[in-house]
Design a protein around this motif. Structure first.
Motif, PDB file in Angstrom:
ATOM      1  N   ASN A 282      -6.933  15.150   5.859  1.00  0.00           N
ATOM      2  CA  ASN A 282      -6.070  16.564   5.442  1.00  0.00           C
ATOM      3  C   ASN A 282      -7.226  16.997   4.288  1.00  0.00           C
ATOM      4  OD1 ASN A 282      -5.490  14.357   3.515  1.00  0.00           O
ATOM      5  ND2 ASN A 282      -3.443  15.093   2.734  1.00  0.00           N
TER       6      ASN A 282
ATOM      7  N   PRO B  18      -9.863  12.285   3.836  1.00  0.00           N
ATOM      8  CA  PRO B  18      -9.667  11.873   4.702  1.00  0.00           C
ATOM      9  C   PRO B  18      -8.723  13.797   5.114  1.00  0.00           C
ATOM     10  CG  PRO B  18      -8.143  11.973   2.394  1.00  0.00           C
ATOM     11  CD  PRO B  18      -9.473  12.786   2.097  1.00  0.00           C
TER      12      PRO B  18
ATOM     13  N   VAL C 254      -1.848  -4.475  -7.565  1.00  0.00           N
ATOM     14  CA  VAL C 254      -1.844  -5.077  -6.324  1.00  0.00           C
ATOM     15  C   VAL C 254      -3.535  -5.344  -6.310  1.00  0.00           C
ATOM     16  CG1 VAL C 254      -1.464  -5.432  -4.266  1.00  0.00           C
ATOM     17  CG2 VAL C 254       0.214  -3.770  -6.105  1.00  0.00           C
ATOM     18  N   ASP C 255      -3.514  -6.419  -6.327  1.00  0.00           N
ATOM     19  CA  ASP C 255      -4.716  -7.112  -5.861  1.00  0.00           C
ATOM     20  C   ASP C 255      -4.952  -7.718  -4.321  1.00  0.00           C
ATOM     21  OD1 ASP C 255      -7.029  -8.292  -6.516  1.00  0.00           O
ATOM     22  OD2 ASP C 255      -7.412  -9.502  -8.443  1.00  0.00           O
ATOM     23  N   PHE C 256      -5.663  -7.139  -3.904  1.00  0.00           N
ATOM     24  CA  PHE C 256      -5.290  -7.671  -2.808  1.00  0.00           C
ATOM     25  C   PHE C 256      -5.536  -8.734  -2.415  1.00  0.00           C
ATOM     26  CE2 PHE C 256      -4.926  -4.321   0.700  1.00  0.00           C
ATOM     27  CZ  PHE C 256      -3.756  -3.630   1.047  1.00  0.00           C
ATOM     28  N   ALA C 257      -7.418  -9.073  -2.891  1.00  0.00           N
ATOM     29  CA  ALA C 257      -8.286 -10.082  -3.357  1.00  0.00           C
ATOM     30  C   ALA C 257      -7.855 -11.363  -3.264  1.00  0.00           C
ATOM     31  CB  ALA C 257      -9.345  -9.378  -3.482  1.00  0.00           C
TER      32      ALA C 257
ATOM     33  N   THR D   6      -7.530   3.449   1.880  1.00  0.00           N
ATOM     34  CA  THR D   6      -6.166   3.883   1.426  1.00  0.00           C
ATOM     35  C   THR D   6      -6.451   5.664   0.857  1.00  0.00           C
ATOM     36  OG1 THR D   6      -6.778   1.862  -0.310  1.00  0.00           O
ATOM     37  CG2 THR D   6      -5.495   3.808  -1.456  1.00  0.00           C
ATOM     38  N   LEU D   7      -7.724   5.809   1.199  1.00  0.00           N
ATOM     39  CA  LEU D   7      -7.667   7.317   0.988  1.00  0.00           C
ATOM     40  C   LEU D   7      -7.535   8.006   1.929  1.00  0.00           C
ATOM     41  CD1 LEU D   7     -11.383   7.676  -0.393  1.00  0.00           C
ATOM     42  CD2 LEU D   7      -9.474   8.336  -2.154  1.00  0.00           C
ATOM     43  N   GLU D   8      -7.615   7.108   3.201  1.00  0.00           N
ATOM     44  CA  GLU D   8      -7.039   7.910   4.746  1.00  0.00           C
ATOM     45  C   GLU D   8      -5.558   7.831   4.337  1.00  0.00           C
ATOM     46  OE1 GLU D   8     -11.104   6.380   7.715  1.00  0.00           O
ATOM     47  OE2 GLU D   8      -9.308   4.966   7.247  1.00  0.00           O
TER      48      GLU D   8
ATOM     49  N   SER E  30     -15.303  -7.008   6.916  1.00  0.00           N
ATOM     50  CA  SER E  30     -16.036  -6.051   6.388  1.00  0.00           C
ATOM     51  C   SER E  30     -15.454  -4.324   6.030  1.00  0.00           C
ATOM     52  CB  SER E  30     -17.039  -6.109   8.382  1.00  0.00           C
ATOM     53  OG  SER E  30     -15.291  -5.365   9.126  1.00  0.00           O
ATOM     54  N   VAL E  31     -13.810  -4.987   6.256  1.00  0.00           N
ATOM     55  CA  VAL E  31     -13.373  -3.471   6.147  1.00  0.00           C
ATOM     56  C   VAL E  31     -13.004  -2.967   4.709  1.00  0.00           C
ATOM     57  CG1 VAL E  31     -10.855  -2.552   5.800  1.00  0.00           C
ATOM     58  CG2 VAL E  31     -10.969  -4.323   7.860  1.00  0.00           C
ATOM     59  N   ASP E  32     -12.920  -1.564   4.691  1.00  0.00           N
ATOM     60  CA  ASP E  32     -13.275  -0.448   3.861  1.00  0.00           C
ATOM     61  C   ASP E  32     -12.086  -0.584   3.138  1.00  0.00           C
ATOM     62  OD1 ASP E  32     -13.450   0.787   1.945  1.00  0.00           O
ATOM     63  OD2 ASP E  32     -15.824   2.584   2.983  1.00  0.00           O
ATOM     64  N   VAL E  33     -11.880  -1.718   2.285  1.00  0.00           N
ATOM     65  CA  VAL E  33     -10.239  -1.389   1.712  1.00  0.00           C
ATOM     66  C   VAL E  33      -9.997   0.796   0.925  1.00  0.00           C
ATOM     67  CG1 VAL E  33      -8.174  -1.950   0.945  1.00  0.00           C
ATOM     68  CG2 VAL E  33      -9.186  -3.516   1.998  1.00  0.00           C
ATOM     69  N   ALA E  34     -11.146   0.732   0.251  1.00  0.00           N
ATOM     70  CA  ALA E  34     -10.636   1.692  -0.467  1.00  0.00           C
ATOM     71  C   ALA E  34     -10.590   3.058  -0.163  1.00  0.00           C
ATOM     72  CB  ALA E  34     -12.702   1.691  -1.379  1.00  0.00           C
ATOM     73  N   ARG E  35     -11.631   2.732   1.443  1.00  0.00           N
ATOM     74  CA  ARG E  35     -11.599   4.356   2.305  1.00  0.00           C
ATOM     75  C   ARG E  35     -10.790   4.588   3.527  1.00  0.00           C
ATOM     76  NH1 ARG E  35     -15.577   7.161   7.237  1.00  0.00           N
ATOM     77  NH2 ARG E  35     -14.460   7.626   8.215  1.00  0.00           N
TER      78      ARG E  35
ATOM     79  N   LEU F  12     -11.251  -4.683  -5.634  1.00  0.00           N
ATOM     80  CA  LEU F  12     -10.080  -3.300  -5.609  1.00  0.00           C
ATOM     81  C   LEU F  12      -8.895  -3.490  -6.143  1.00  0.00           C
ATOM     82  CD1 LEU F  12     -10.614  -0.376  -4.617  1.00  0.00           C
ATOM     83  CD2 LEU F  12      -9.469  -0.867  -2.563  1.00  0.00           C
ATOM     84  N   VAL F  13      -8.193  -2.395  -6.785  1.00  0.00           N
ATOM     85  CA  VAL F  13      -6.788  -2.730  -7.099  1.00  0.00           C
ATOM     86  C   VAL F  13      -6.548  -1.305  -6.994  1.00  0.00           C
ATOM     87  CG1 VAL F  13      -7.097  -5.053  -9.076  1.00  0.00           C
ATOM     88  CG2 VAL F  13      -6.993  -2.307  -9.719  1.00  0.00           C
ATOM     89  N   HIS F  14      -4.674  -1.860  -6.545  1.00  0.00           N
ATOM     90  CA  HIS F  14      -4.286  -0.329  -6.597  1.00  0.00           C
ATOM     91  C   HIS F  14      -2.992  -0.413  -7.050  1.00  0.00           C
ATOM     92  CE1 HIS F  14      -5.722   0.123  -2.344  1.00  0.00           C
ATOM     93  NE2 HIS F  14      -5.661  -1.018  -2.108  1.00  0.00           N
TER      94      HIS F  14
ATOM     95  N   PHE G 179     -15.040  10.693  -0.081  1.00  0.00           N
ATOM     96  CA  PHE G 179     -14.300  10.187   1.257  1.00  0.00           C
ATOM     97  C   PHE G 179     -13.454  11.468   1.368  1.00  0.00           C
ATOM     98  CE2 PHE G 179     -11.734   9.406   4.290  1.00  0.00           C
ATOM     99  CZ  PHE G 179     -12.382   9.659   5.553  1.00  0.00           C
TER     100      PHE G 179
ATOM    101  N   ASP H 216      -4.008   9.362   2.081  1.00  0.00           N
ATOM    102  CA  ASP H 216      -3.202  10.861   2.142  1.00  0.00           C
ATOM    103  C   ASP H 216      -2.743  11.338   3.137  1.00  0.00           C
ATOM    104  OD1 ASP H 216      -3.580  12.083  -0.185  1.00  0.00           O
ATOM    105  OD2 ASP H 216      -4.633  13.653  -0.134  1.00  0.00           O
TER     106      ASP H 216
ATOM    107  N   LEU I 243       0.963  -1.719  -0.160  1.00  0.00           N
ATOM    108  CA  LEU I 243       0.134  -0.058  -0.269  1.00  0.00           C
ATOM    109  C   LEU I 243       0.979   1.184  -0.233  1.00  0.00           C
ATOM    110  CD1 LEU I 243      -2.892  -0.052   2.193  1.00  0.00           C
ATOM    111  CD2 LEU I 243      -3.186  -0.299  -0.227  1.00  0.00           C
TER     112      LEU I 243
ATOM    113  N   PHE J  98     -17.371   0.930  -2.201  1.00  0.00           N
ATOM    114  CA  PHE J  98     -17.997  -0.052  -1.069  1.00  0.00           C
ATOM    115  C   PHE J  98     -19.259  -0.266  -0.758  1.00  0.00           C
ATOM    116  CE2 PHE J  98     -17.492  -0.802   3.906  1.00  0.00           C
ATOM    117  CZ  PHE J  98     -17.055  -2.001   3.804  1.00  0.00           C
TER     118      PHE J  98
ATOM    119  N   TYR K 201     -19.924  10.230   2.919  1.00  0.00           N
ATOM    120  CA  TYR K 201     -19.580   8.635   2.433  1.00  0.00           C
ATOM    121  C   TYR K 201     -20.151   7.959   2.213  1.00  0.00           C
ATOM    122  CZ  TYR K 201     -16.299   4.827   2.036  1.00  0.00           C
ATOM    123  OH  TYR K 201     -15.475   3.939   1.172  1.00  0.00           O
TER     124      TYR K 201
END
Lengths: 297, 312
Positions: B43, B41, A250-253, A277-279, A270-275, B282-284, B39, A281, A234, B274, B33
């Motif tokens: 900052n 963050p 990168v594909d976590f799943a 990731t945004l956090e 139940s973890v919101d990985v998208a959120r 979801l991919v990075h 969303f 920042d 990440l 989500f 959200y």
């Protein structure tokens, strides 16, 4: 042929006396800070900090930095402790030790990027541990922070080889791990494991350092290795890498680390990985401030 | 003797977090959200605060708490949420809006596609800009396609389809005339190569314009969506945010089916899927996240399982 080279190199990195050792004051200080905020003993903390000149100076400098604590001028250690807060203090303690680890010669990587990656990974691993309900987020922080210390061994004891690996990674947009594996047959995970053993770090931390690229082979608790593995990815994808571009998707799943976590911690579904990731920042911004303040005087 | 740090203010600092934001603002952030998947963050909370304040002036309330009430319990709450979303996304459209997504396209997705094409053959790389507004996004893709077709990936023939609900946006898109603000992210190289200055506007060259097919499409119109098939990549920024959860799920299901297995889907950088669907992975990518329809170029296509069996 390669094995001969590998043996020779392995011989050279066993000479770990050239690496700095952990200062005695660090362990009790960190124990002090692990307590819940309302139980932290301020007297003991200030006393321990005053034992170490460089930590003292660092605390005062950061407490008076407009980046961290705008406002009143801080003159005392006690004032600095209160102004900085326990999370930043812990970062300062580790960084004031780790800064002595920096190789004396030129690094082929940007040192600031290396430290950003280490502190970034520490915070991300800790946050991820909290999200998935792992019982010891502090230990997760430590594992994230130290996961790449093997690169310091490489940079200090095998500077030419380190440079070659970094160049290969840079040119081919591959990971440093892959470059080391292909060129030398052993990686910073191996050298890091040796240094962790030399420092007598806790066994679980040693194992994470050794297995953070291959969590499917890690001994228990595999969760820590898997958490660090994912946080490392990440960070590299979210602007807290080593400063060179890794072209990956990168594909976590689809990763073994994620599958391991799913087996051990059902809550992860139940973890919101998208959120999350945004956090990151906001975390990345904080980490950059920390590093620019500590490592570039 | 044990001396503890007194006072709650210090406790919060000793716990090591940054200065706490107004809890009502944080609540608004989380509401936004939940409702639409955008969303902010910590900052970026200043940005959200600024946009709330604009709306608060219009609605003549002067605390976040009162404004939160307008967004949640008041009769016109849906409309107010929509107004706030408009403030949040207004003026976001421009050429080269999200560079990391474009880098992922050029350096990862396209090379992989290109290398899957048999030697001496060409294959079509099909891209759909599903909420193209006034054309900035599909034209950006068209310029990239021109660049890439002159480079190592000339074995890839591009097809760029652009749709929007709004007729007037489509008409403006087809004109290809833009002001400097729409070009604020555009490098001089592209500006010089593909635009001609026309007074205080910039006219996009016909070479780029001819590469995009525009049409009007409502993403909720299922009969038309059935024809949107076989895409390798879909962009759909800041549209799902306006749908309720059920419609969002329907649209996303269609977008999923519009992709080939192994195809990718990009939202705006601050949106997430989500709790809408977990059929996508979801991919990075470096600096960007995207959604992947699993299956891959080599493997057989996995049809989408029915939405009702989502939870085990």
């Amino acid at each position: 042929m390669k094995t001969e080279v590998e043996e020779a190199l392995r011989g050279r990195i066993r000479n770990l006396d050239a690496m700095p050792s952990i200062p005695a004051v660090l362990a009790p200080l960190l124990r002090c800070l692990e307590l819940p905020p309302d139980q932290i003993e301020l007297e003991k903390l200030t006393e321990l900090i005053s034992c170490d000149k460089s930590i003292t100076a660092q605390c005062l400098r950061m407490a008076n930095s407009p980046l961290f604590a705008p406002g009143r001028r801080v003159e005392t250690i006690r004032g600095a402790v209160v102004a900085l807060g326990s999370r930043r203090l812990r970062d300062i303690l580790w960084s004031s030790f780790l800064v002595r680890m920096a190789p004396k010669t030129d690094w082929p990587v940007n040192p600031a990027a290396f430290w950003e990656h280490s502190f970034g990974c520490a915070i991300v691993t800790q946050q991820l541990a909290r999200k998935v309900g792992w019982h010891d987020p502090e230990r997760a922080y430590l594992c994230g922070l130290l996961h790449d210390i093997g690169e310091l061994v490489y940079a200090t004891l095998l500077p030419e080889e380190f440079r070659a690996a970094v160049n290969a990674a840079n040119e081919r947009n591959i990971s440093l791990y892959q470059a080391e594996q292909e060129l030398f047959g052993f990686t910073h995970a191996d050298t890091g494991g040796l240094l962790a053993d030399y420092w007598s770090l806790p066994t679980d931390v040693q194992k994470v350092i050794e297995f953070h690229h291959t969590p499917e082979l890690a001994p228990q608790p595999v969760v820590l290795s898997a958490l660090v593995h994912l946080s490392d990815l990440l960070c590299r994808m979210q602007g807290m890498g080593y400063g060179f571009e890794e072209l990956m998707e990168v594909d976590f799943a689809d990763s073994s680390a994620w599958r391991l976590l799913r087996e051990e911690l059902p809550k992860i579904g139940s973890v919101d990985v998208a959120r999350f990731t945004l956090e990151l920042d906001a975390e990345a911004e904080e980490v950059r401030r920390l590093v620019s303040s500590v490592f570039q005087p | 003797m044990q001396s503890t740090v007194p006072g709650t203010a210090m406790d919060s600092r000793l716990s090591g977090e940054r200065e706490p934001a107004d809890p009502n603002l944080v609540y608004i952030r989380d509401l936004i959200y939940q409702v639409c998947g955008i969303f902010h963050p910590d900052n970026k909370l200043n940005f959200l605060r600024d946009r709330c304040i604009r709306r608060m002036k219009v609605r003549q309330v002067d605390s976040y708490r009162d404004y939160l009430e307008l967004l949640t319990t008041h009769a016109g709450r849906d409309e107010e949420v929509r107004n706030l979303l408009n403030e949040i996304t207004v003026g976001e459209t421009c050429f080269f809006r999200c560079p990391p997504q474009l880098t992922a396209l050029r350096k990862i997705i396209l090379p992989r596609f290109s290398s899957s094409v048999p030697r001496l053959a060409t294959r079509k790389f099909r891209v759909w800009s599903a909420a193209c507004s006034t054309g900035e996004e599909p034209y950006t893709l068209a310029m990239i396609s021109l660049e890439e077709s002159a480079g190592p990936h000339r074995n890839v023939a591009w097809e760029i389809v652009a749709t929007d609900l709004n007729d007037r946006s489509i008409t403006r898109a087809e004109l290809g005339l833009y002001d400097a603000y729409a070009l604020r992210n555009t490098e001089p190289y592209f500006l010089q190569k593909y635009f001609v200055k026309d007074g205080d506007k910039f006219q996009l060259s016909s070479q780029v314009r001819s590469r995009v097919t525009f049409s009007r499409l409502n993403l909720l119109d299922e009969s038309k969506l059935l024809f949107m098939k076989g895409f390798d990549l879909i962009f759909c920024a800041n549209v799902l945010i306006y749908f309720d959860t059920a419609s969002k799920r329907r649209v996303v299901e269609h977008l999923y089916n519009s992709l080939v297995p192994g195809g990718h889907f990009f939202l705006s950088p601050t949106e997430s899927l989500f709790a809408i669907t977990d059929h996508f992975h979801l991919v990075h990518f470096p600096g960007a996240t995207g959604y992947l329809r699993p299956g891959g170029l080599s493997g057989p296509g996995s049809p989408m399982p029915p939405l009702s069996s989502e939870k085990k």
